[in-house]
Design a protein around this motif. Structure first.
Motif, PDB file in Angstrom:
ATOM      1  N   VAL A  46       0.856  -1.180   0.000  1.00 21.73           N
ATOM      2  CA  VAL A  46       0.000   0.000   0.000  1.00 21.73           C
ATOM      3  C   VAL A  46       0.897   1.237   0.000  1.00 21.73           C
ATOM      4  CG1 VAL A  46      -1.899  -1.154   1.178  1.00 21.73           C
ATOM      5  CG2 VAL A  46      -0.159   0.033   2.525  1.00 21.73           C
ATOM      6  N   THR A  47       0.370   2.338  -0.510  1.00 24.22           N
ATOM      7  CA  THR A  47       1.151   3.561  -0.652  1.00 24.22           C
ATOM      8  C   THR A  47       0.470   4.692   0.107  1.00 24.22           C
ATOM      9  OG1 THR A  47       1.805   2.819  -2.855  1.00 24.22           O
ATOM     10  CG2 THR A  47       2.238   5.110  -2.314  1.00 24.22           C
ATOM     11  N   CYS A  48       1.283   5.514   0.767  1.00 18.62           N
ATOM     12  CA  CYS A  48       0.716   6.592   1.573  1.00 18.62           C
ATOM     13  C   CYS A  48       1.589   7.839   1.481  1.00 18.62           C
ATOM     14  CB  CYS A  48       0.575   6.160   3.029  1.00 18.62           C
ATOM     15  SG  CYS A  48       2.141   5.796   3.861  1.00 18.62           S
ATOM     16  N   SER A  49       1.009   8.953   1.860  1.00 15.89           N
ATOM     17  CA  SER A  49       1.749  10.206   1.968  1.00 15.89           C
ATOM     18  C   SER A  49       1.182  10.975   3.150  1.00 15.89           C
ATOM     19  CB  SER A  49       1.616  11.039   0.689  1.00 15.89           C
ATOM     20  OG  SER A  49       0.262  11.433   0.485  1.00 15.89           O
ATOM     21  N   GLU A  50       1.908  11.974   3.579  1.00 15.62           N
ATOM     22  CA  GLU A  50       1.460  12.776   4.709  1.00 15.62           C
ATOM     23  C   GLU A  50       0.191  13.532   4.319  1.00 15.62           C
ATOM     24  OE1 GLU A  50       3.301  16.113   7.801  1.00 15.62           O
ATOM     25  OE2 GLU A  50       4.627  14.957   6.477  1.00 15.62           O
ATOM     26  N   GLY A  51      -0.889  13.298   5.052  1.00 16.81           N
ATOM     27  CA  GLY A  51      -2.159  13.938   4.741  1.00 16.81           C
ATOM     28  C   GLY A  51      -2.812  13.438   3.473  1.00 16.81           C
ATOM     29  N   ARG A  52      -2.336  12.306   2.960  1.00 11.31           N
ATOM     30  CA  ARG A  52      -2.813  11.740   1.696  1.00 11.31           C
ATOM     31  C   ARG A  52      -2.783  12.784   0.574  1.00 11.31           C
ATOM     32  NH1 ARG A  52      -7.664  10.672  -0.980  1.00 11.31           N
ATOM     33  NH2 ARG A  52      -7.602   8.737  -2.198  1.00 11.31           N
ATOM     34  N   ASP A  68      -3.193   7.839   3.999  1.00 14.68           N
ATOM     35  CA  ASP A  68      -2.335   8.770   4.725  1.00 14.68           C
ATOM     36  C   ASP A  68      -1.458   7.955   5.677  1.00 14.68           C
ATOM     37  OD1 ASP A  68      -3.855   8.129   6.962  1.00 14.68           O
ATOM     38  OD2 ASP A  68      -5.011   9.988   6.906  1.00 14.68           O
ATOM     39  N   LEU A  69      -0.702   8.625   6.547  1.00 11.97           N
ATOM     40  CA  LEU A  69       0.283   7.940   7.376  1.00 11.97           C
ATOM     41  C   LEU A  69      -0.343   7.014   8.416  1.00 11.97           C
ATOM     42  CD1 LEU A  69       2.895  10.798   7.973  1.00 11.97           C
ATOM     43  CD2 LEU A  69       2.925   8.978   6.254  1.00 11.97           C
ATOM     44  N   ASP A  70      -1.650   7.120   8.640  1.00  8.42           N
ATOM     45  CA  ASP A  70      -2.302   6.221   9.601  1.00  8.42           C
ATOM     46  C   ASP A  70      -2.175   4.755   9.193  1.00  8.42           C
ATOM     47  OD1 ASP A  70      -3.038   8.347  11.135  1.00  8.42           O
ATOM     48  OD2 ASP A  70      -5.118   8.425  10.439  1.00  8.42           O
ATOM     49  N   VAL A  71      -1.983   4.503   7.894  1.00  8.49           N
ATOM     50  CA  VAL A  71      -1.894   3.116   7.433  1.00  8.49           C
ATOM     51  C   VAL A  71      -0.646   2.420   7.973  1.00  8.49           C
ATOM     52  CG1 VAL A  71      -0.577   3.434   5.295  1.00  8.49           C
ATOM     53  CG2 VAL A  71      -2.360   1.674   5.404  1.00  8.49           C
ATOM     54  N   THR A  96       5.396  15.362  12.105  1.00  5.08           N
ATOM     55  CA  THR A  96       4.367  14.340  11.876  1.00  5.08           C
ATOM     56  C   THR A  96       4.980  13.073  11.287  1.00  5.08           C
ATOM     57  OG1 THR A  96       2.692  16.038  11.519  1.00  5.08           O
ATOM     58  CG2 THR A  96       2.214  13.831  10.675  1.00  5.08           C
ATOM     59  N   LEU A  97       5.823  13.253  10.274  1.00  8.50           N
ATOM     60  CA  LEU A  97       6.459  12.101   9.645  1.00  8.50           C
ATOM     61  C   LEU A  97       7.433  11.427  10.601  1.00  8.50           C
ATOM     62  CD1 LEU A  97       6.996  10.284   7.245  1.00  8.50           C
ATOM     63  CD2 LEU A  97       8.625  11.990   6.381  1.00  8.50           C
ATOM     64  N   ARG A  98       8.186  12.234  11.337  1.00  3.30           N
ATOM     65  CA  ARG A  98       9.149  11.666  12.293  1.00  3.30           C
ATOM     66  C   ARG A  98       8.432  10.791  13.319  1.00  3.30           C
ATOM     67  NH1 ARG A  98      11.226  15.891  13.550  1.00  3.30           N
ATOM     68  NH2 ARG A  98      13.213  15.791  12.432  1.00  3.30           N
ATOM     69  N   ALA A  99       7.326  11.279  13.847  1.00  2.00           N
ATOM     70  CA  ALA A  99       6.574  10.508  14.841  1.00  2.00           C
ATOM     71  C   ALA A  99       5.984   9.244  14.221  1.00  2.00           C
ATOM     72  CB  ALA A  99       5.473  11.373  15.449  1.00  2.00           C
ATOM     73  N   ALA A 100       5.533   9.351  12.961  1.00  2.00           N
ATOM     74  CA  ALA A 100       4.888   8.211  12.307  1.00  2.00           C
ATOM     75  C   ALA A 100       5.868   7.071  12.044  1.00  2.00           C
ATOM     76  CB  ALA A 100       4.247   8.651  10.999  1.00  2.00           C
ATOM     77  N   LEU A 101       7.146   7.404  11.898  1.00  2.00           N
ATOM     78  CA  LEU A 101       8.144   6.379  11.576  1.00  2.00           C
ATOM     79  C   LEU A 101       8.682   5.652  12.803  1.00  2.00           C
ATOM     80  CD1 LEU A 101      10.214   8.226   8.814  1.00  2.00           C
ATOM     81  CD2 LEU A 101       8.444   6.477   8.503  1.00  2.00           C
ATOM     82  N   ALA A 119      17.122  11.267   9.217  1.00  2.00           N
ATOM     83  CA  ALA A 119      16.532  12.488   9.768  1.00  2.00           C
ATOM     84  C   ALA A 119      15.554  12.172  10.892  1.00  2.00           C
ATOM     85  CB  ALA A 119      15.832  13.275   8.662  1.00  2.00           C
ATOM     86  N   ALA A 120      14.961  10.978  10.853  1.00  2.00           N
ATOM     87  CA  ALA A 120      14.051  10.561  11.922  1.00  2.00           C
ATOM     88  C   ALA A 120      14.795   9.976  13.113  1.00  2.00           C
ATOM     89  CB  ALA A 120      13.061   9.531  11.381  1.00  2.00           C
TER      90      ALA A 120
END
Length: 321
Positions: A46-52, A68-71, A96-101, A119-120
């Motif tokens: 599956v493919t996602c981006s920040e905020g879809r 979005d990143l919830d996936v 947001t991305l740092r926390a999601a990773l 970077a994360a």
């Protein structure tokens, strides 16, 4: 163990602006070819981006991911494709991305996707690789990472990184091989029309002059070596086959392959031993003999140096289905 109730292993691909076009396509192409003998798929991509949000590449088009990143919360593996620009190449990503990773069971990157992982803070103190061309910038931005820009990929357990473009194919096949064994990985490689295995420690193809292998080269002798791996092959014999002096042969061999004759030969013997361990029931002593190591002890030492496991452990890992 998969988080998903189904048997398929979910891989979530996180796409950023300036994404590398081939890197984005590789996971969906390679992992979808990993199937059981009955044809059931072993992975879902599956493919996602920040905020879809739609993300754009430098080839002149945009893609709109389905998620979005919830996936990421449902993913068994998270994958970062390479990028050709943007803040991450300067060591900056969003909070947001740092926390999601953080806290993912397994995470991997292709090419400059390693900049995002670094970077994360996910690569601090760990071995990693990225495209050789971007290595100087990477080491300046992330001095805590143990970067090796000379290999195709690095498997550090729950974090995996690869070099540029085609090395991402190698890393995906390596992951299939690690998860499901060589039979599944080799079947996927055939579907993708690519070699089933390139060792992660193999050198990246860094820009350098390599002479053409003409009549005066060592290509014919390398072919001869491959058909006589079980024999003792010393430098005198190899130079004699090439009709060169030992000094000239050694120099030409290194110019054409990037390594010494002894190192190249050992690598080919290890590869042959691995094929025998994967595809036959030969005892370790016989595998050692046919690969040219003579003794099981010698095979064990060289195999452990190459892949970190002894022969029987290697066979048990890569013959499972």
């Amino acid at each position: 163990m998969c988080k998903n109730p189904a048997m398929t292993h979910r891989i979530a691909v996180v796409v950023l602006d300036h994404f590398a076009t081939l890197d984005l396509g590789v996971p969906g192409q390679v992992f979808r070819t990993a199937v059981t003998p009955a044809g059931e798929r072993l992975y879902e991509v599956v493919t996602c981006s920040e905020g879809r949000q739609a993300v754009r590449c430098e080839a002149g088009y945009s893609v709109l991911p389905d998620h979005d990143l919830d996936v990421l919360d449902t993913a068994d593996t998270v994958l970062l494709p390479g990028i050709h620009g943007g803040p991450a190449m300067q060591g900056m990503i969003s909070d947001t991305l740092r926390a999601a990773l953080q806290g993912r069971p397994r995470i991997m990157s292709i090419c400059t996707g390693a900049f995002v992982l670094a970077a994360a803070g996910l690569l601090d103190g760990r071995p990693a690789t990225t495209h050789w061309r971007d290595a100087p910038r990477f080491t300046t931005l992330f001095p805590k990472v143990r970067l090796d820009p000379n290999v195709l990929f690095v498997d550090d357990g729950d974090v995996l990184t690869s070099a540029g473009v085609a090395a991402g194919l190698d890393l995906c096949l390596h992951l299939i091989r690690r998860d499901h064994g060589s039979e599944v990985a080799n079947r996927a490689a055939r579907r993708c029309v690519m070699p089933p295995w390139r060792e992660g420690g193999q050198a990246q193809f860094i820009d350098r002059h390599v002479p053409e292998a003409g009549a005066g080269g060592t290509a014919a002798t390398r072919e001869w070596m491959l058909t006589h791996l079980e024999r003792p092959l010393d430098l005198n014999a190899l130079a004699g086959h090439a009709r060169m002096s030992v000094r000239t042969f050694t120099r030409r061999f290194r110019e054409e392959t990037g390594v010494s004759p002894a190192r190249w030969l050992t690598g080919q013997r290890v590869l042959h031993a691995r094929r025998l361990l994967e595809s036959t029931d030969l005892g370790v002593e016989e595998v050692a003999r046919q690969a040219g190591f003579r003794t099981a002890v010698s095979l064990r030492q060289h195999l452990h140096a190459a892949v970190g496991v002894p022969p029987l452990a290697y066979r048990n890992t890569f013959r499972r289905t």
